[in-house]
Design a protein around this motif. Structure first.
Motif, PDB file in Angstrom:
ATOM      1  N   ALA A 194     -91.420  53.217  37.657  1.00  0.00           N
ATOM      2  CA  ALA A 194     -90.009  53.516  37.413  1.00  0.00           C
ATOM      3  C   ALA A 194     -89.790  54.573  36.322  1.00  0.00           C
ATOM      4  O   ALA A 194     -88.862  55.380  36.413  1.00  0.00           O
ATOM      5  CB  ALA A 194     -89.261  52.241  37.027  1.00  0.00           C
ATOM      6  N   THR A 195     -90.630  54.576  35.305  1.00  0.00           N
ATOM      7  CA  THR A 195     -90.483  55.540  34.207  1.00  0.00           C
ATOM      8  C   THR A 195     -90.419  56.955  34.775  1.00  0.00           C
ATOM      9  O   THR A 195     -89.537  57.751  34.435  1.00  0.00           O
ATOM     10  CB  THR A 195     -91.712  55.449  33.260  1.00  0.00           C
ATOM     11  N   PHE A 250     -86.381  41.901  34.527  1.00  0.00           N
ATOM     12  CA  PHE A 250     -87.179  41.478  35.679  1.00  0.00           C
ATOM     13  C   PHE A 250     -87.771  40.098  35.333  1.00  0.00           C
ATOM     14  O   PHE A 250     -88.142  39.856  34.184  1.00  0.00           O
ATOM     15  CB  PHE A 250     -88.287  42.520  35.926  1.00  0.00           C
ATOM     16  N   ALA A 260     -88.887  48.502  28.462  1.00  0.00           N
ATOM     17  CA  ALA A 260     -88.745  47.482  29.519  1.00  0.00           C
ATOM     18  C   ALA A 260     -89.613  46.258  29.243  1.00  0.00           C
ATOM     19  O   ALA A 260     -89.214  45.136  29.533  1.00  0.00           O
ATOM     20  CB  ALA A 260     -89.098  48.089  30.880  1.00  0.00           C
ATOM     21  N   GLN A 261     -90.800  46.489  28.661  1.00  0.00           N
ATOM     22  CA  GLN A 261     -91.737  45.370  28.449  1.00  0.00           C
ATOM     23  C   GLN A 261     -91.717  44.864  27.011  1.00  0.00           C
ATOM     24  O   GLN A 261     -92.571  44.052  26.646  1.00  0.00           O
ATOM     25  CB  GLN A 261     -93.163  45.836  28.795  1.00  0.00           C
ATOM     26  N   ASP A 284     -88.633  53.703  26.686  1.00  0.00           N
ATOM     27  CA  ASP A 284     -88.803  52.769  27.805  1.00  0.00           C
ATOM     28  C   ASP A 284     -89.380  51.490  27.195  1.00  0.00           C
ATOM     29  O   ASP A 284     -90.602  51.344  27.029  1.00  0.00           O
ATOM     30  CB  ASP A 284     -89.716  53.349  28.884  1.00  0.00           C
ATOM     31  N   LYS A 311     -90.532  39.447  32.726  1.00  0.00           N
ATOM     32  CA  LYS A 311     -90.421  39.942  31.349  1.00  0.00           C
ATOM     33  C   LYS A 311     -90.225  38.761  30.385  1.00  0.00           C
ATOM     34  O   LYS A 311     -89.863  37.659  30.801  1.00  0.00           O
ATOM     35  CB  LYS A 311     -89.246  40.915  31.238  1.00  0.00           C
ATOM     36  N   VAL A 324     -93.258  55.009  26.259  1.00  0.00           N
ATOM     37  CA  VAL A 324     -93.206  53.685  26.905  1.00  0.00           C
ATOM     38  C   VAL A 324     -93.893  52.698  25.973  1.00  0.00           C
ATOM     39  O   VAL A 324     -95.007  52.956  25.514  1.00  0.00           O
ATOM     40  CB  VAL A 324     -93.947  53.722  28.267  1.00  0.00           C
ATOM     41  N   TYR A 349    -102.283  49.441  35.156  1.00  0.00           N
ATOM     42  CA  TYR A 349    -101.901  49.866  36.475  1.00  0.00           C
ATOM     43  C   TYR A 349    -103.117  50.502  37.118  1.00  0.00           C
ATOM     44  O   TYR A 349    -103.829  51.249  36.455  1.00  0.00           O
ATOM     45  CB  TYR A 349    -100.740  50.862  36.376  1.00  0.00           C
ATOM     46  N   GLY A 364     -82.151  42.869  36.527  1.00  0.00           N
ATOM     47  CA  GLY A 364     -81.179  43.139  35.466  1.00  0.00           C
ATOM     48  C   GLY A 364     -81.813  44.032  34.425  1.00  0.00           C
ATOM     49  O   GLY A 364     -83.049  44.153  34.361  1.00  0.00           O
ATOM     50  N   SER A 410     -80.751  46.880  36.600  1.00  0.00           N
ATOM     51  CA  SER A 410     -82.207  46.703  36.491  1.00  0.00           C
ATOM     52  C   SER A 410     -82.691  47.553  35.317  1.00  0.00           C
ATOM     53  O   SER A 410     -81.919  48.361  34.766  1.00  0.00           O
ATOM     54  CB  SER A 410     -82.909  47.172  37.773  1.00  0.00           C
ATOM     55  N   GLY A 411     -83.967  47.385  34.983  1.00  0.00           N
ATOM     56  CA  GLY A 411     -84.560  48.260  33.978  1.00  0.00           C
ATOM     57  C   GLY A 411     -84.635  49.689  34.506  1.00  0.00           C
ATOM     58  O   GLY A 411     -84.441  50.657  33.757  1.00  0.00           O
ATOM     59  N   THR A 412     -84.920  49.813  35.786  1.00  0.00           N
ATOM     60  CA  THR A 412     -84.964  51.136  36.410  1.00  0.00           C
ATOM     61  C   THR A 412     -83.612  51.832  36.249  1.00  0.00           C
ATOM     62  O   THR A 412     -83.551  53.009  35.853  1.00  0.00           O
ATOM     63  CB  THR A 412     -85.294  50.991  37.921  1.00  0.00           C
ATOM     64  N   THR A 437     -98.074  54.080  33.102  1.00  0.00           N
ATOM     65  CA  THR A 437     -96.857  53.292  33.004  1.00  0.00           C
ATOM     66  C   THR A 437     -96.489  52.773  34.382  1.00  0.00           C
ATOM     67  O   THR A 437     -97.086  53.173  35.387  1.00  0.00           O
ATOM     68  CB  THR A 437     -95.700  54.144  32.428  1.00  0.00           C
ATOM     69  N   PHE A 438     -95.474  51.910  34.411  1.00  0.00           N
ATOM     70  CA  PHE A 438     -94.944  51.462  35.692  1.00  0.00           C
ATOM     71  C   PHE A 438     -94.213  52.638  36.352  1.00  0.00           C
ATOM     72  O   PHE A 438     -93.613  53.484  35.673  1.00  0.00           O
ATOM     73  CB  PHE A 438     -93.988  50.278  35.484  1.00  0.00           C
ATOM     74  N   SER A 487     -85.745  45.758  30.516  1.00  0.00           N
ATOM     75  CA  SER A 487     -85.722  45.177  31.862  1.00  0.00           C
ATOM     76  C   SER A 487     -85.655  43.659  31.745  1.00  0.00           C
ATOM     77  O   SER A 487     -86.331  43.080  30.889  1.00  0.00           O
ATOM     78  CB  SER A 487     -87.004  45.558  32.606  1.00  0.00           C
TER      79      SER A 487
HETATM   80  C1  LIG Z   1     -92.527  50.185  31.674  1.00  0.00           C
HETATM   81  C2  LIG Z   1     -91.475  49.811  32.668  1.00  0.00           C
HETATM   82  N1  LIG Z   1     -90.457  50.662  32.895  1.00  0.00           N
HETATM   83  C3  LIG Z   1     -89.473  50.365  33.750  1.00  0.00           C
HETATM   84  C4  LIG Z   1     -89.454  49.186  34.439  1.00  0.00           C
HETATM   85  C5  LIG Z   1     -88.371  48.943  35.454  1.00  0.00           C
HETATM   86  O1  LIG Z   1     -87.678  47.756  35.261  1.00  0.00           O
HETATM   87  P1  LIG Z   1     -87.054  46.952  36.524  1.00  0.00           P
HETATM   88  O2  LIG Z   1     -88.191  46.334  37.263  1.00  0.00           O
HETATM   89  O3  LIG Z   1     -86.179  45.936  35.859  1.00  0.00           O
HETATM   90  O4  LIG Z   1     -86.283  47.907  37.332  1.00  0.00           O
HETATM   91  C6  LIG Z   1     -90.472  48.255  34.225  1.00  0.00           C
HETATM   92  C7  LIG Z   1     -90.449  46.959  34.933  1.00  0.00           C
HETATM   93  O5  LIG Z   1     -91.344  46.458  35.494  1.00  0.00           O
HETATM   94  C8  LIG Z   1     -91.515  48.574  33.328  1.00  0.00           C
HETATM   95  O6  LIG Z   1     -92.518  47.731  33.114  1.00  0.00           O
END
Ligand SMILES: Cc1ncc(COP(=O)(O)O)c(C=O)c1O
Length: 368
Positions: free
Chosen positions: A88-89, A183, A159-160, A157, A186, A131, A310, A194, A59-61, A85-86, A181
């Motif tokens: 996970a960061t 997801f 991911a987006q 980061d 995306k 990010v 967010y 993934g 995953s991106g995480t 940010t999301f 990411s």
């Molecule tokens: C900024 C950011 N970081 C990390 C992630 C984590 O990615 P994932 O959802 O694939 O684990 C996301 C995903 O939504 C994200 O938008």
């Protein structure tokens, strides 16, 4: 009419036969862990990102977590990032035992404000994690200047923001590592979770690969404690089918953005600001509006999909209460969380659908 925020079925319809064939190929081979599809995707994403190496992740995480662990960040260390940010960061930083140290965002781009980073650096700081939010990269020159001056690693980061650019340089290619990411929402989304890490540093690449496999090298001999961060080959197969379309899809997102920019010009709706240094891939088209929450209710009633990315910045999340931050600490992030709204931008939108979105947003303000 109904316009969802995203319509993955519409995209799937364009790649259905190839996707089924590619998934079937993996199933028939029964190479269900690793295998050629993962390797091929890694090579292609590395090339696409102007990087020498890529490591697929679950995953991106897990791309972020693996990066932090491989860069040996843990208890006693500090990592500078943004609270807008999301989850996970920040969640990944905390999971390593390190402490997230927040720096507010630039009000126009929502990305980390480089002018505020230097004063957040302490002798414990190990890394900066900018990010690249919504498809636009952070202002990387000043970020890297501080990272180099202070001897810090930089984890992008991204991911987006796969394939987005800053001064012609690709997302993920400027820092020590870049994390993507896959997801499903995306720009390049799988049929499940993934992610991928890109880097130009061969030592880091070797650690990332070992870390993703429980730190094992050779098999059953563990150099360090890693995790199962492997990319599923069925996901790699799906992503390989979609990859050749990615540039077209992102270009269409940009055209949709231009359509909205023009239609919202001179209204109460503040359109996204894209820096002259950046080409955005518009993973999200985020407007800034007065009376945001009642606009959301109005749009939902009219069947226009929208989402708040967010609604609560990381420093005000309950689970990070022990970090000691309070309301008012990061005014731009807090203001953004009250005013932003993502509206549909996905490539399969028709002109009629975009009209419907614009007309409903504007009619809300007419009715006020
Ligand atoms: C900024 C950011 N970081 C990390 C992630 C984590 O990615 P994932 O959802 O694939 O684990 C996301 C995903 O939504 C994200 O938008």
């Amino acid at each position: 009419m109904k316009v969802p925020l995203l319509d993955l079925k519409a995209q799937y319809a364009t790649v259905r036969d190839e996707t089924l064939a590619a998934v079937s190929e993996v199933l028939e081979s029964q190479r269900c862990i690793g295998g050629p599809k993962v390797g091929e995707l890694e090579q292609k994403i590395a090339e696409l990102s102007d990087c020498r190496f890529a490591v697929g992740t679950s995953s991106g995480t897990d791309a972020i977590l693996n990066s932090l662990m491989s860069l040996q960040i843990g208890a006693g260390d500090e990592v500078i990032t943004t609270p807008f940010t999301f989850f996970a960061t920040v969640g990944c930083i905390v999971r390593t035992g390190a402490k997230p140290v927040f720096v507010d965002v630039e009000p126009k781009t929502y990305n980390i404000n480089p002018d505020l980073i230097d004063r957040a650096v302490t002798r414990r700081t190990k890394a900066i994690m900018p990010v690249h939010l919504f498809g636009q990269m952070a202002d990387m020159d000043p970020v890297m200047e501080i990272a180099n001056k202070r001897d810090l690693v930089c984890i992008e980061d991204a991911a987006q923001s796969i394939t987005s650019t800053y001064k012609g340089r690709k997302a993920g290619s400027i820092g020590t590592v870049g994390c993507f990411s896959f997801f499903p929402s995306k720009n390049l989304g799988g049929a499940g979770d993934g992610g991928m890490i890109v880097t130009n540093n061969e030592d880091v690449y070797n650690r990332l690969k070992i870390m993703r496999n429980h730190g094992s090298n050779p098999k059953y001999y563990h150099k360090f404690v890693g995790g199962n961060f492997r990319l599923d080959p069925i996901q790699a197969a799906v992503l390989l089918v979609k990859l050749p379309h990615l540039d077209d899809w992102s270009a269409t997102r940009r055209r949709n953005a231009t359509f909205y920019d023009e239609r919202f010009g001179g209204t109460a709706v503040q359109t996204p600001y894209i820096s002259a240094d950046c080409v955005s891939t518009y993973n999200q088209y985020v407007i800034r509006v007065p009376e945001r929450d009642s606009l959301v209710a109005y749009l939902r009633e009219k069947n226009v999909g929208c989402e708040i990315y967010y609604p609560r910045p990381a420093h005000l999340q309950e689970c990070f209460g022990n970090l000691g931050y309070k309301k008012g600490d990061f005014p731009e992030s807090e203001k953004a969380s009250r005013e932003v709204l993502a509206i549909p931008i996905y490539p399969e939108l028709t002109d009629q659908m975009k009209d419907y979105v614009v007309n409903n947003v504007l009619s809300y303000y007419d009715e006020l």
